[in-house]
Design a protein around this motif. Sequence first.
Motif, PDB file in Angstrom:
ATOM      1  N   THR A 153     -36.200  52.471  62.788  1.00  0.00           N
ATOM      2  CA  THR A 153     -36.593  52.046  61.439  1.00  0.00           C
ATOM      3  C   THR A 153     -37.054  50.593  61.434  1.00  0.00           C
ATOM      4  O   THR A 153     -38.105  50.252  60.876  1.00  0.00           O
ATOM      5  N   SER A 154     -36.285  49.711  62.070  1.00  0.00           N
ATOM      6  CA  SER A 154     -36.621  48.288  62.067  1.00  0.00           C
ATOM      7  C   SER A 154     -37.898  48.012  62.859  1.00  0.00           C
ATOM      8  O   SER A 154     -38.704  47.155  62.478  1.00  0.00           O
TER       9      SER A 154
ATOM     10  N   SER B 160     -31.218  55.030  65.574  1.00  0.00           N
ATOM     11  CA  SER B 160     -32.008  55.373  64.395  1.00  0.00           C
ATOM     12  C   SER B 160     -32.407  54.116  63.631  1.00  0.00           C
ATOM     13  O   SER B 160     -33.556  53.989  63.156  1.00  0.00           O
TER      14      SER B 160
ATOM     15  N   LEU C 102     -37.692  52.371  52.170  1.00  0.00           N
ATOM     16  CA  LEU C 102     -38.403  51.857  53.327  1.00  0.00           C
ATOM     17  C   LEU C 102     -39.773  51.321  52.928  1.00  0.00           C
ATOM     18  O   LEU C 102     -40.215  50.275  53.406  1.00  0.00           O
TER      19      LEU C 102
ATOM     20  N   SER D  69     -30.551  51.109  59.595  1.00  0.00           N
ATOM     21  CA  SER D  69     -31.439  50.057  60.069  1.00  0.00           C
ATOM     22  C   SER D  69     -30.572  49.003  60.727  1.00  0.00           C
ATOM     23  O   SER D  69     -29.355  48.949  60.515  1.00  0.00           O
TER      24      SER D  69
ATOM     25  N   THR E 235     -29.918  54.669  54.602  1.00  0.00           N
ATOM     26  CA  THR E 235     -30.975  54.581  55.625  1.00  0.00           C
ATOM     27  C   THR E 235     -30.512  53.669  56.747  1.00  0.00           C
ATOM     28  O   THR E 235     -30.355  52.469  56.544  1.00  0.00           O
TER      29      THR E 235
END
Length: 333
Positions: free
Chosen positions: A134-135, A130, A194, A283, A281
């Motif tokens: 995101t990254s 996940s 984000l 990352s 979140t």
Amino acid sequence: MSLNTYAKHFPPHAGAEKAEKLRSEIPDELFERAEFNEQAGEKGGYSNYSYWGSTLRTFTKNKVAMFFLGLLILLLVFTFVQPLLPNQKNPTEIYKDPATGRFYKNVAPCAEFWFGCNNIGQDIWSRLWSGTRTSLFIGVTVAFFEVVIGLVMGAIWGYVRRLDKLFTEIYNVLDNIPTTIIRMLITYMMRPSLFTVTFVMCITGWFGMARFVRNQIVIIRDREYNLASRCLGTGTGRVITRNLMPYLVSVIMLRVALSIPSAIGTEVFLTYIGLGLPVSTPSLGNLINEGKAVMMSYPYQLIFPAVIVSLITISFYMIGNAFSDAADPRNHV
């Protein structure tokens, strides 16, 4: 030998007569008469050279680059397929031990938690993929805006002489302010999210690209074909897109390839100093920051995200270098 003597020994048609004599001695079965084709005779020379086709052929010959390209594609595909696989855990859920009713804490890799779990019982395997999604989203978005804004601003800056002094002064002012301070101030003013991290890197990441494109265009803007285009009344936009940009394809592609891992590295750094994404979140930056705190006791929590970051960075670097070399017409065959 005088001219008369030469003409006496070698009459004008001696060569032709000798060739005809030799021809009469060779059987006719060895010859095949060629028919004259008037249309074929009028055709000129033709080359099937294609710039992008030759670029791709040269690129695919680089076995190292193809290996890393396959590795990167496999990594990207698995990153998005992983949530659809069976028995996958929620990356944000905190799991309890059914035997004790307590939260799992720093469990080593096992059958239930393939990459272990962190100090609050979250599955590192699911958080890793996940966080990679995101990254990568941050990296691709930042690279896209960096290239678009950097190309436009750099092309105008380098080609339009009247704006050179103005753009140079603006760049000097912005460049002399540490980028980290700008990002810190904007992050403090905005809510950590984000969007905030992506926005902060987008508005500061195009400076270097614009300066780079400007320097490249200044080198080639006064060549003869560009002067001829201006004399013929060609517009500025057309000169930039048709005459200047094709010469910068190789170096631009290298910058694009390096922008994505650079953005991911920046996200990791911002999270490391406490200005990145919120802890909720997942990352790669958050995972590395969490693994750093327990590195000595539970090294696997740092090793797994660090390996993913390294693979992405190395892959983009190798692919970018290889494609940059392949895009150079001097390497075409």
